[in-house]
Design an enzyme around this catalytic site. Structure first.
Site, mmCIF file in Angstrom:
data_model
loop_
_atom_site.group_PDB
_atom_site.id
_atom_site.type_symbol
_atom_site.label_atom_id
_atom_site.label_comp_id
_atom_site.label_asym_id
_atom_site.label_seq_id
_atom_site.Cartn_x
_atom_site.Cartn_y
_atom_site.Cartn_z
ATOM 1 N N LYS A 37 -6.798 1.965 10.338
ATOM 2 C CA LYS A 37 -6.263 0.628 10.078
ATOM 3 C C LYS A 37 -5.032 0.388 10.958
ATOM 4 O O LYS A 37 -4.081 1.170 10.933
ATOM 5 C CB LYS A 37 -5.881 0.479 8.603
ATOM 6 C CG LYS A 37 -5.413 -0.932 8.259
ATOM 7 C CD LYS A 37 -5.265 -1.130 6.768
ATOM 8 C CE LYS A 37 -3.913 -0.720 6.245
ATOM 9 N NZ LYS A 37 -2.813 -1.601 6.675
ATOM 10 N N ASP A 64 -5.743 -5.200 10.484
ATOM 11 C CA ASP A 64 -5.184 -5.760 9.240
ATOM 12 C C ASP A 64 -4.045 -6.729 9.568
ATOM 13 O O ASP A 64 -2.873 -6.389 9.422
ATOM 14 C CB ASP A 64 -4.690 -4.587 8.371
ATOM 15 C CG ASP A 64 -4.221 -5.041 7.004
ATOM 16 O OD1 ASP A 64 -4.591 -6.142 6.565
ATOM 17 O OD2 ASP A 64 -3.468 -4.273 6.360
ATOM 18 N N LYS A 66 -3.957 -9.898 8.211
ATOM 19 C CA LYS A 66 -3.817 -10.802 7.049
ATOM 20 C C LYS A 66 -3.567 -12.239 7.492
ATOM 21 O O LYS A 66 -2.535 -12.845 7.191
ATOM 22 C CB LYS A 66 -2.698 -10.325 6.121
ATOM 23 C CG LYS A 66 -2.943 -8.936 5.542
ATOM 24 C CD LYS A 66 -1.931 -8.609 4.456
ATOM 25 C CE LYS A 66 -2.183 -7.262 3.816
ATOM 26 N NZ LYS A 66 -1.941 -6.115 4.709
ATOM 27 N N ASP A 69 -3.583 -19.443 7.974
ATOM 28 C CA ASP A 69 -3.114 -20.602 8.736
ATOM 29 C C ASP A 69 -4.177 -21.690 8.572
ATOM 30 O O ASP A 69 -5.119 -21.533 7.769
ATOM 31 C CB ASP A 69 -2.927 -20.186 10.221
ATOM 32 C CG ASP A 69 -1.844 -21.010 10.922
ATOM 33 O OD1 ASP A 69 -1.825 -22.241 10.717
ATOM 34 O OD2 ASP A 69 -1.048 -20.426 11.670
ATOM 35 N N THR A 128 -0.302 -6.612 -3.643
ATOM 36 C CA THR A 128 0.072 -5.705 -4.739
ATOM 37 C C THR A 128 1.585 -5.659 -4.956
ATOM 38 O O THR A 128 2.051 -5.115 -5.944
ATOM 39 C CB THR A 128 -0.463 -4.273 -4.486
ATOM 40 O OG1 THR A 128 -0.227 -3.938 -3.130
ATOM 41 C CG2 THR A 128 -1.938 -4.174 -4.783
ATOM 42 N N ARG A 219 0.521 7.135 3.984
ATOM 43 C CA ARG A 219 1.503 8.226 3.937
ATOM 44 C C ARG A 219 1.008 9.570 3.407
ATOM 45 O O ARG A 219 1.410 10.608 3.948
ATOM 46 C CB ARG A 219 2.744 7.745 3.186
ATOM 47 C CG ARG A 219 3.576 6.784 4.036
ATOM 48 C CD ARG A 219 4.520 5.972 3.216
ATOM 49 N NE ARG A 219 3.808 5.012 2.371
ATOM 50 C CZ ARG A 219 4.408 4.160 1.555
ATOM 51 N NH1 ARG A 219 5.718 4.142 1.457
ATOM 52 N NH2 ARG A 219 3.691 3.316 0.834
HETATM 53 O O1 C5P Z 1 1.104 4.723 2.879
HETATM 54 P P1 C5P Z 1 0.168 4.017 1.955
HETATM 55 O O2 C5P Z 1 -1.026 4.845 1.533
HETATM 56 O O3 C5P Z 1 0.874 3.372 0.789
HETATM 57 O O4 C5P Z 1 -0.425 2.841 2.863
HETATM 58 C C1 C5P Z 1 -1.258 1.830 2.350
HETATM 59 C C2 C5P Z 1 -1.598 0.857 3.432
HETATM 60 O O5 C5P Z 1 -2.327 -0.222 2.851
HETATM 61 C C3 C5P Z 1 -0.382 0.231 4.115
HETATM 62 O O6 C5P Z 1 -0.746 -0.040 5.478
HETATM 63 C C4 C5P Z 1 -0.178 -1.062 3.363
HETATM 64 O O7 C5P Z 1 0.423 -2.068 4.141
HETATM 65 C C5 C5P Z 1 -1.628 -1.453 3.033
HETATM 66 N N1 C5P Z 1 -1.766 -2.329 1.887
HETATM 67 C C6 C5P Z 1 -1.274 -2.048 0.626
HETATM 68 N N2 C5P Z 1 -1.424 -2.934 -0.403
HETATM 69 C C7 C5P Z 1 -2.074 -4.091 -0.190
HETATM 70 C C8 C5P Z 1 -2.599 -4.383 1.073
HETATM 71 C C9 C5P Z 1 -2.416 -3.462 2.101
HETATM 72 O O8 C5P Z 1 -0.714 -0.989 0.408
HETATM 73 N N3 C5P Z 1 -2.265 -4.931 -1.186
#
Ligand code: C5P
Length: 241
Positions: A37, A64, A66, A69, A128, A219
């Site tokens: 991603k 991604d 998002k 517009d 979220t 992460r």
């Molecule tokens: O590091 P982590 O596992 O929290 O990363 C989750 C990824 O998913 C990040 O790139 C974050 O921006 C993305 N994301 C999220 N919640 C959302 C949409 C996207 O955590 N609702």
């Protein structure tokens, strides 16, 4: 019988790093990961050439950005992203029916014109990071769960291929939408990993069990002492569930 390769294919690794050197070092290490991603930060830093280089390494790209517009701007941007060869991309369901319809048409026609596979368009429902209070502040009177369901149905009806939602909404969205409608969930945390800033989390096995088609993990893999070991451990955990 589901094998490790199929399971690895359901894990999307979030390349939340600042430049292509850091990104490619992860891509090289995570040889069994199929889809990566690329979010706003990395795309803004490295641009389309990074996506082409990722694809040249045989990887699938989840772009991604998002998008949100007016329909014309979004559909024209979807065409460009389709030309980059993105396999999955995101836009906000709150952009409305016309925006999503036009985006779906644009992806279909551009893929056909270029002889490329059509990217799957995923609608973002409620971020979220928002809770019931924050969505009321922006004028939405239902609670987040109801709003997610409402937007998921609208997205399906407007030609989207799936949605992004927290693992806590996987089950209800799967129940309320068609079988082929993709559900992609971030907010995934193995039991051995820190939650960081994610609040509504689930383990990879739980999210797959609830019906997620893909899980997005950043992460816990990319910041692990050994990203490849963390990735393999997650695949094994899903398999052994
Ligand atoms: O590091 P982590 O596992 O929290 O990363 C989750 C990824 O998913 C990040 O790139 C974050 O921006 C993305 N994301 C999220 N919640 C959302 C949409 C996207 O955590 N609702």
């Amino acid at each position: 019988m589901i094998n490790n390769r199929d399971l690895a294919g359901r894990i999307i690794v979030a390349l939340d790093v600042g430049d292509k050197e850091a990104a490619f070092s992860l891509v090289r290490e995570l040889e069994f990961a199929k889809t990566f991603k690329v979010g706003l930060k990395l795309f803004t830093a490295e641009g389309p050439s990074f996506l082409r280089a990722l694809r040249a390494q045989g990887k699938d790209v989840f772009l991604d950005l998002k998008l949100h517009d007016i329909p014309n701007t979004v559909s024209e941007t979807v065409k460009v992203c389709t030309r980059y060869g993105a396999h999955l991309m995101t836009l906000h369901a709150s952009g409305g029916r016309d925006m999503m319809n036009r985006a779906a048409d644009a992806a279909r026609s551009e893929a056909e014109n270029q002889g490329l596979p059509k990217p799957s368009l995923l609608a973002v429902t409620v971020l979220t990071s928002l809770n019931d209070r924050s969505i009321q502040e922006i004028g939405i009177s239902t609670d987040t769960k109801e709003q997610v369901i409402k937007l998921a149905k609208l997205a399906e009806d407007s030609g989207m291929d799936g949605i992004v939602c927290s693992p806590w909404e996987i089950e209800i969205v799967k129940k309320e939408t068609g079988q082929d409608f993709l559900v992609v969930s971030p907010g995934i945390r193995p039991a051995w990993s820190s939650a960081h800033d994610q609040k509504r989390i689930m383990t990879p096995s739980q999210a797959i069990e609830k019906g997620a088609d893909y899980i997005v993990i950043g992460r816990p893999i990319i910041a692990a002492p050994s990203p490849s070991e963390a990735f393999d451990k997650i695949v094994r955990e899903i398999k052994d569930q």
